[in-house]
Design a protein around this motif. Structure first.
Motif, mmCIF file in Angstrom:
data_model
loop_
_atom_site.group_PDB
_atom_site.id
_atom_site.type_symbol
_atom_site.label_atom_id
_atom_site.label_comp_id
_atom_site.label_asym_id
_atom_site.label_seq_id
_atom_site.Cartn_x
_atom_site.Cartn_y
_atom_site.Cartn_z
ATOM 1 N N ASP A 17 -7.563 5.274 4.315
ATOM 2 C CA ASP A 17 -8.130 4.271 5.211
ATOM 3 C C ASP A 17 -8.410 4.848 6.589
ATOM 4 O O ASP A 17 -9.412 4.515 7.230
ATOM 5 C CB ASP A 17 -7.178 3.079 5.347
ATOM 6 C CG ASP A 17 -7.206 2.167 4.136
ATOM 7 O OD1 ASP A 17 -8.198 2.233 3.372
ATOM 8 O OD2 ASP A 17 -6.247 1.407 3.944
ATOM 9 N N ARG B 110 0.835 -1.190 0.000
ATOM 10 C CA ARG B 110 0.000 0.000 0.000
ATOM 11 C C ARG B 110 0.872 1.243 0.000
ATOM 12 O O ARG B 110 2.032 1.210 0.403
ATOM 13 C CB ARG B 110 -0.934 -0.011 1.213
ATOM 14 C CG ARG B 110 -1.837 -1.242 1.254
ATOM 15 C CD ARG B 110 -2.700 -1.245 2.477
ATOM 16 N NE ARG B 110 -3.718 -0.206 2.444
ATOM 17 C CZ ARG B 110 -4.865 -0.293 1.775
ATOM 18 N NH1 ARG B 110 -5.122 -1.364 1.064
ATOM 19 N NH2 ARG B 110 -5.746 0.673 1.812
ATOM 20 N N ASP C 133 -2.957 5.417 0.440
ATOM 21 C CA ASP C 133 -3.874 4.364 0.868
ATOM 22 C C ASP C 133 -4.065 4.410 2.378
ATOM 23 O O ASP C 133 -5.189 4.317 2.887
ATOM 24 C CB ASP C 133 -3.346 2.983 0.475
ATOM 25 C CG ASP C 133 -3.315 2.762 -1.025
ATOM 26 O OD1 ASP C 133 -4.195 3.310 -1.721
ATOM 27 O OD2 ASP C 133 -2.415 2.049 -1.498
#
Length: 307
Positions: free
Chosen positions: A300, A292, A296
């Protein structure tokens, strides 16, 4: 966190709170930044980044908690800190009728051993608009001037708020090279940015904040190696000291494992709960689709909704 005032840190915040009426800008926020390193502060709009920076710069008072900058109190010791700290703000504080070269020379005369003005002019390409009034400069040109002003006093610590905002790719690379050169010279840098590639390239340490609290922090490698979407806040199972799992009157657990979707707001609330009770919060998250990126991780933790 090390003891306040230690030489390890250029910046120490412990349990810092700040409210504006009913709005809680900072919620028991704790963060340390090492001397001689680049620390990136990431967060969506309204996360508390500007409030955090302004408290550290002595422009605002915290309501509670410990704040130390280079081991000193930014409000009480402002006179001692001012020659040692450079501050670059986003398009603010520049006199609109001044001309860049005259302004930079004026600021340089406030310091005992300033950086050579001509060097900064050449490095940041200020000569092309040196005699144009600030009010007629583009956003990128103002950014370059603001950066020059922040650095002309040879600071030990510099706060950079969105230093690449409005810059074209060529100017952005110059600014990045300059930040790396500052670190090589032992200057501590606190960098607030929305550019994930900027943070990934420059930062030795990254702190992601939202709703006034630190959601995650570490090196880029640490943040990206094990981040995904945590799982069920309802009906958590408890992991007992012997490794067994149960729900009926288990012994005092070593860990509580939560599963299911966890929203950014719930993540912040959980972090605050852990902080209040002296608990360590560790997310064991599943990776999907391989490695990732920092973006990302950011999405998240803070969500994908516009604010």
């Amino acid at each position: 966190m090390l003891a306040p005032g230690t030489d390890h840190w250029c910046l120490e915040l412990d349990g810092v709170t700040k409210s504006f009426g009913d709005t809680h800008a900072l919620r028991s926020l704790s963060l340390s930044a090492r001397r001689g390193a680049v620390t990136a502060i990431l967060g969506p709009n309204g996360a508390g980044k500007t409030t955090l920076m302004e408290i550290c710069e002595g422009l605002q008072n915290a309501d509670g908690g410990l704040v130390r900058v280079l081991g000193l109190d930014p409000r009480r010791d402002a006179a001692e800190l001012r020659p040692r700290v450079g501050v670059m703000v986003q398009d603010g504080g520049l006199p609109i009728m001044a001309r860049p070269l005259e302004l930079l020379r004026h600021v340089s005369r406030m310091y005992a051993a300033p950086r050579a003005v001509d060097e900064l002019v050449d490095l940041l390409g200020l000569d092309a608009f040196a005699r144009t009034s600030v009010r007629r400069l583009s956003g990128g040109q103002r950014q370059r001037l603001a950066l020059a002003i922040a650095l002309v006093g040879r600071p030990d610590l510099v706060f950079l708020d969105e230093p690449s905002a409005g810059l074209d790719p060529q100017a952005r690379l110059v600014v990045w090279d300059l930040i790396e050169a500052l670190r090589a010279d032992g200057v501590s840098v606190i960098l607030s940015t929305h550019l994930m590639d900027e943070a990934a390239r420059l930062a030795d340490h990254v702190a992601i904040i939202d709703h006034g609290a630190v959601l995650a922090q570490g090196t880029v490698a640490e943040l990206t190696e094990s981040v995904g979407v945590p799982a069920a806040m309802s009906a958590p199972s408890l992991e007992a000291p012997d490794g067994s799992v149960g729900s009926a009157a288990p012994p005092t657990p070593h860990a509580a494992r939560l599963s299911g979707p966890l929203t950014p707001a719930a993540r912040t609330a959980l972090a605050q709960l852990a902080e209040a009770h002296g608990l360590t919060l560790e997310l064991e998250l599943e990776l999907e689709g391989g490695a990732r990126t920092l973006e990302d991780v950011f999405l998240d933790l803070t969500g994908r909704s516009l604010r």
